[in-house]
Design a protein around this motif. Structure first.
Motif, short mmCIF file in Angstrom:
data_model
loop_
_atom_site.label_atom_id
_atom_site.label_comp_id
_atom_site.label_asym_id
_atom_site.label_seq_id
_atom_site.Cartn_x
_atom_site.Cartn_y
_atom_site.Cartn_z
N GLY A 431 0.73 -1.34 0.06
CA GLY A 431 0.07 -0.04 0.12
C GLY A 431 0.86 1.29 -0.07
O GLY A 431 0.31 2.43 -0.42
N SER A 432 2.18 1.27 0.45
CA SER A 432 2.94 2.42 0.56
C SER A 432 4.43 1.83 0.55
O SER A 432 4.74 0.83 1.28
N THR A 433 5.55 2.79 0.09
CA THR A 433 6.54 2.65 0.49
C THR A 433 7.06 3.04 1.81
O THR A 433 8.17 2.63 2.16
N GLN A 434 6.40 3.82 2.34
CA GLN A 434 6.88 4.45 3.65
C GLN A 434 6.25 4.18 4.74
O GLN A 434 6.34 4.66 6.09
N LYS A 435 5.52 2.68 4.73
CA LYS A 435 4.64 2.23 5.95
C LYS A 435 5.65 1.39 6.76
O LYS A 435 6.19 0.24 5.94
N PHE A 436 5.96 1.27 7.88
CA PHE A 436 6.91 0.38 8.64
C PHE A 436 6.20 -0.10 9.78
O PHE A 436 7.24 -0.71 10.68
N THR A 437 4.93 -0.39 9.96
CA THR A 437 4.28 -1.21 10.88
C THR A 437 4.83 -2.62 10.40
O THR A 437 4.88 -3.45 11.70
N ASP A 438 4.69 -3.16 9.46
CA ASP A 438 5.04 -4.54 9.09
C ASP A 438 6.67 -4.69 9.38
O ASP A 438 7.60 -4.04 8.87
N ASN A 439 7.02 -6.01 9.86
CA ASN A 439 8.28 -6.27 10.10
C ASN A 439 8.97 -6.76 8.80
O ASN A 439 10.24 -6.36 8.63
N HIS A 440 8.43 -7.18 7.91
CA HIS A 440 9.08 -7.18 6.38
C HIS A 440 9.65 -5.91 5.97
O HIS A 440 10.75 -6.05 5.22
N ALA A 441 8.87 -4.82 6.06
CA ALA A 441 9.38 -3.73 5.38
C ALA A 441 10.66 -3.19 6.31
O ALA A 441 11.39 -2.67 5.88
N PHE A 442 10.49 -3.37 7.47
CA PHE A 442 11.59 -2.94 8.29
C PHE A 442 12.78 -3.88 8.11
O PHE A 442 13.84 -3.41 7.70
N ALA A 443 12.63 -5.25 7.76
CA ALA A 443 13.64 -6.21 7.54
C ALA A 443 14.48 -5.85 6.01
O ALA A 443 15.53 -5.89 5.96
N GLU A 444 13.44 -5.20 5.17
CA GLU A 444 14.09 -5.01 3.83
C GLU A 444 15.11 -3.74 3.88
O GLU A 444 16.08 -3.61 3.28
N LEU A 445 14.62 -2.59 4.72
CA LEU A 445 15.57 -1.63 4.77
C LEU A 445 16.65 -2.09 5.93
O LEU A 445 17.86 -1.51 5.57
N GLN A 446 16.85 -3.11 6.79
CA GLN A 446 18.12 -3.33 7.27
C GLN A 446 18.88 -4.11 6.22
O GLN A 446 20.28 -3.84 6.43
N ARG A 447 18.48 -4.46 5.48
CA ARG A 447 19.34 -5.21 4.12
C ARG A 447 20.00 -4.20 3.41
O ARG A 447 20.98 -4.27 2.97
N GLU A 448 19.18 -3.06 3.12
CA GLU A 448 19.61 -1.75 2.58
C GLU A 448 20.91 -1.32 3.09
O GLU A 448 21.78 -0.87 2.47
N ALA A 449 20.82 -1.17 4.64
CA ALA A 449 21.65 -0.46 5.40
C ALA A 449 22.89 -1.46 5.55
O ALA A 449 23.91 -0.87 5.66
#
Length: 484
Positions: A431-449
């Motif tokens: 639904g959005s690239t900016q929503k981080f309630t979901d753990n998968h969205a957070f995990a994806e940014l962890q991989r980017e970092a």
């Protein structure tokens, strides 16, 4: 007052004369750095900390006001974190060791003071940015402030806050003729100023709920107006008095569908049937806004807070209250508009107007690659431009690490076309690239970092399994229902 030039910088004063918006003729100070950070709130301070820790010492933080801390400096007196302190400590140093599980405003400001001191040589105060332009040939940003300072840097970090303007559209017309006091929630200080008054709080978001509970023991009558059905209200402490850890943290073994099942069971055990309070939540616990309050359900049960679901239609004839669309009247001495803020947009960054006009972003600034990068704006990272129930420092620290990898050329952004394809896929899936309630969205940014590695591949595999299981759980009731 803070020094205009940090002691570690060598300011180069040129004879160039510029006319500012105030039509004041002044000499221009030109500074050269690797990174220019716009904003000295939490996002700007966390980014500066990450740069310094990774050996990038050539950066400047341009703060438009006379102090750092952003919205935390003006937040109302009794505000507390909705996230557990350990989630807030990720990226934010200086929170007192004896701070409670859900820290107060003073605890966060202690961290702001600590980080400001550690970065004092990099911060310039009263430097409101009025223009930032990127030179494609020289691959350099030129950032100009209202005070006449010019910063040249290959990298720009926009950290001027994830909140846009106060949303008050339409209320001036609706409340015309109202004789009481009207203020937006950002101007609220504490309940003592409204002791013994009849107060109407408009808006059932985080600010509305927190202000209503803060006012409950001071106001003579307190009504909380919700436009739609009320969401789930999580307590800060769960079963057996243990602090709740609701913030997304990248644990793909706890996908959102599983967390929703667990939280529904928790609510039933902890609160019983909420319909007795006329506050039956709709949807999934983590499906929309996540609101935290220890007191709301208790205060509603004790009639210290009255929750009404409707919208304002007009002001009463005597100007002492409002009429709702359901026909009810509410008398109020003060109306607090807890109607939130607009999402970040081009209007949030007026200093990028020239850049955005020449090369307008296809998706806008509320849709970014890995929540950080706008394909049409090169060498610029947008810090803190996200939403959802997640601790800001934990996400910004990951964004800052991703920026470090780009500066050190340890990683390379994909092409604009590839970034847009990722953005389209993510919007369809989440639904959005900016929503981080979901753990998968957070995990994806962890991989980017942190970069892709074998462990990350294992995590992705586990995430795929969890996602598939979630789809099965959602589809199973329909399959069973359709079976003859």
């Amino acid at each position: 007052p803070p020094p205009s030039t940090p002691p570690h910088e060598t300011a180069r004063v040129t004879p160039l004369l510029l006319l500012t918006k105030c039509d004041i003729l002044m000499s221009t100070t030109v500074l050269e750095h690797t990174v220019c950070i716009v904003g000295g709130g939490l996002s700007g301070l966390i980014t500066g900390k990450a740069l310094k820790e990774h050996g990038i010492d050539s950066f400047v933080i341009l703060e438009g006001k006379s102090q750092t801390g952003g919205v935390w400096q003006t937040a109302y007196r009794n505000v507390r974190l909705q996230h557990h302190i350990n989630d807030f400590r990720k990226g934010l140093d200086g929170i007192p060791e004896d701070a409670p599980a859900f820290a107060s405003k003073s605890d966060v400001l202690a961290a702001v003071e600590h980080m400001t001191t550690s970065l004092k040589d990099h911060i310039r105060y009263n430097e409101k940015v009025v223009e930032a332009v990127y030179d494609e040939d020289g691959r350099t940003w030129t950032v100009t402030t209202e005070a006449g300072t010019v910063v040249k840097a290959p990298w720009l970090t926009v950290a001027n806050g994830c909140l846009g303007n106060c949303v008050t559209d339409g209320f001036s017309h609706l409340l015309a003729g109202y004789k009481g006091k009207v203020l937006h929630s950002e101007k609220y200080v504490d309940g003592s100023e409204l002791f013994g008054k009849r107060v109407l709080v408009v808006g059932f978001g985080s600010s509305g709920v927190e202000i209503a509970t803060d006012l409950a023991r001071n106001a003579r009558e307190l009504t909380l107006l919700a436009r739609t059905d009320t969401p789930w209200i999580f307590p800060r402490h769960g079963l057996f008095g243990r602090p709740m850890r609701l913030s997304a943290n990248g644990n793909v073994y706890r996908p959102t569908w599983l967390r929703n099942i667990l939280y529904k069971a928790f609510f039933r055990i902890r609160f019983g049937d909420l319909r007795k309070l006329s506050l039956k939540p709709v949807g999934e616990p983590l499906g929309g806004r996540v609101i935290v309050s220890d007191e709301l359900y208790t205060y509603v049960a004790h009639k210290l807070v009255k929750v009404v679901t409707s919208e304002i239609d007009a002001v009463t004839e005597d100007g002492q209250g409002i009429v709702l669309k359901n026909g009810d009247e509410i008398k109020a001495d003060c109306i607090i508009l807890a109607t939130g803020y607009s999402r970040p947009s081009e209007q949030s960054v007026p200093f990028l107007a020239k850049q955005l006009n020449e090369n307008p972003p296809i998706e806008g600034l509320d849709t970014l690659y890995k929540a950080t990068w706008c394909p049409e704006i090169p060498n610029a990272a947008f810090m803190g431009y996200f939403f959802g129930f997640v601790a800001v420092p934990s996400v910004v620290s990951l964004q800052a690490q991703a920026l470090v990898r780009q500066i050190k050329r340890e990683a390379k952004l994909p092409s604009n076309e590839e970034m847009h394809r990722w953005m389209d896929r993510t919007k369809r899936a989440r639904g959005s690239t900016q929503k981080f309630t979901d753990n998968h969205a957070f995990a994806e940014l962890q991989r980017e970092a942190h970069g892709n590695n074998k462990a990350a591949a294992i995590v992705r595999g586990a995430g795929a399994v969890a996602l598939a299981a979630g789809l099965v759980v959602k589809a199973l009731p329909r399959l069973l229902h359709s079976h003859p």
